[in-house]
Design a protein around this motif. Sequence first.
Motif, PDB file in Angstrom:
ATOM      1  N   TYR A   7     118.103  -0.385   6.495  1.00 45.17           N
ATOM      2  CA  TYR A   7     116.937  -0.755   5.940  1.00 45.17           C
ATOM      3  C   TYR A   7     116.378  -1.382   5.058  1.00 45.17           C
ATOM      4  CZ  TYR A   7     117.083   2.842   9.671  1.00 45.17           C
ATOM      5  OH  TYR A   7     117.531   3.856  11.390  1.00 45.17           O
ATOM      6  N   LEU A   8     117.303  -1.334   4.199  1.00 44.91           N
ATOM      7  CA  LEU A   8     116.537  -2.388   3.048  1.00 44.91           C
ATOM      8  C   LEU A   8     116.647  -3.724   3.124  1.00 44.91           C
ATOM      9  CD1 LEU A   8     118.452  -0.520   0.254  1.00 44.91           C
ATOM     10  CD2 LEU A   8     115.769  -0.169   0.510  1.00 44.91           C
ATOM     11  N   LEU A  62     113.615   6.526  13.857  1.00 43.79           N
ATOM     12  CA  LEU A  62     114.292   5.502  13.008  1.00 43.79           C
ATOM     13  C   LEU A  62     115.113   6.523  12.166  1.00 43.79           C
ATOM     14  CD1 LEU A  62     112.998   1.955  13.881  1.00 43.79           C
ATOM     15  CD2 LEU A  62     114.596   3.937  15.341  1.00 43.79           C
ATOM     16  N   GLY A  63     114.233   7.057  11.081  1.00 47.20           N
ATOM     17  CA  GLY A  63     114.872   7.684   9.749  1.00 47.20           C
ATOM     18  C   GLY A  63     115.100   6.474   8.329  1.00 47.20           C
ATOM     19  N   VAL A  64     113.893   5.813   8.280  1.00 48.01           N
ATOM     20  CA  VAL A  64     113.645   4.982   7.244  1.00 48.01           C
ATOM     21  C   VAL A  64     113.353   5.880   6.046  1.00 48.01           C
ATOM     22  CG1 VAL A  64     112.145   3.275   6.277  1.00 48.01           C
ATOM     23  CG2 VAL A  64     112.508   2.953   8.875  1.00 48.01           C
ATOM     24  N   GLY A  69     106.715   2.796  -0.612  1.00 46.58           N
ATOM     25  CA  GLY A  69     107.094   1.933   0.206  1.00 46.58           C
ATOM     26  C   GLY A  69     107.110   1.171   1.271  1.00 46.58           C
ATOM     27  N   ASN A  70     108.113   1.939   1.758  1.00 48.46           N
ATOM     28  CA  ASN A  70     108.377   2.163   3.133  1.00 48.46           C
ATOM     29  C   ASN A  70     107.904   2.267   4.291  1.00 48.46           C
ATOM     30  OD1 ASN A  70     111.387   1.640   2.039  1.00 48.46           O
ATOM     31  ND2 ASN A  70     112.371   2.957   2.255  1.00 48.46           N
ATOM     32  N   ALA A 159     106.090   5.619   4.764  1.00 48.21           N
ATOM     33  CA  ALA A 159     107.585   6.724   4.915  1.00 48.21           C
ATOM     34  C   ALA A 159     107.554   7.908   4.325  1.00 48.21           C
ATOM     35  CB  ALA A 159     108.676   5.977   5.296  1.00 48.21           C
ATOM     36  N   ASP A 160     106.766   8.123   3.602  1.00 51.92           N
ATOM     37  CA  ASP A 160     107.043   9.269   2.895  1.00 51.92           C
ATOM     38  C   ASP A 160     105.643   9.821   3.384  1.00 51.92           C
ATOM     39  OD1 ASP A 160     105.160   8.089   1.382  1.00 51.92           O
ATOM     40  OD2 ASP A 160     105.337   8.450  -0.621  1.00 51.92           O
ATOM     41  N   ALA A 161     104.995   9.962   3.725  1.00 51.56           N
ATOM     42  CA  ALA A 161     103.867  10.735   4.145  1.00 51.56           C
ATOM     43  C   ALA A 161     104.160  12.049   4.429  1.00 51.56           C
ATOM     44  CB  ALA A 161     102.960  10.621   5.184  1.00 51.56           C
ATOM     45  N   GLY A 162     104.462  12.512   5.247  1.00 50.80           N
ATOM     46  CA  GLY A 162     105.236  13.906   5.775  1.00 50.80           C
ATOM     47  C   GLY A 162     104.651  14.198   6.944  1.00 50.80           C
TER      48      GLY A 162
END
Length: 194
Positions: A7-8, A62-64, A69-70, A159-162
Amino acid sequence: MENLEQYLQPFSVYFSLNNGLSDTKASIKRNLSKMKGMYANEHAYEAMTVNGDPLIYEFHELGVPEKPGNLAFGTSIVYPGKVGDEYYMTKGHFHTILDTAEVYYCLGGKGYMLMESPEGDWAAEPFTPGKAVYVPGRYAHRSINTGTEPLITFYVFRADAGHDYGTIESKGFRKIVIEQAGEAAIVDNPKWNN
Ligand SMILES: O=P(O)(O)OC[C@H]1O[C@H](O)[C@H](O)[C@@H](O)[C@@H]1O
Ligand SMILES: [Fe+2]
């Protein structure tokens, strides 16, 4: 795509324009039994569970890695149907980092994105193919299928919103979307309490 390192790097994923599904990774499925207490008509809910456990919606995650920043993205497919008069819908959630937004782009079907803020502001933006809906930060959001075909959307969020389900599980949304005289109607949720 099991290796998170991937994913990077630049990558691409296929999502079918016909049914929204991807062959990259198994979807997450939510059947009726996962939604106890979420539909207004509990008798209709219980009666339906006696005859089986229909698939209400599924989505691809997908599991990013959950880093600020993602971007997390994927598709969500809500199937057509009703519990009593109330259309099939997602559970709905606030983001744990409340002030993070999300975009949904409708690829097929019709319905609504139902949204509400903790202060009680709410909106129901119609989904039709080609329509992008912007969910602002602070707004809980739920997709609702009012049509006869699967409601297919593509989503993107930080991606970190939860996912914060607690408030919606205990209080519901202020509004529900039901069929009334053959049409979709947005009405007060009889079970909602503040
Ligand atoms: O999380 P739910 O309310 O059950 O909705 C299911 C999924 O719908 C969309 O695809 C969202 O972007 C996902 O983040 C969410 O998890
Ligand atoms: Fe979300």
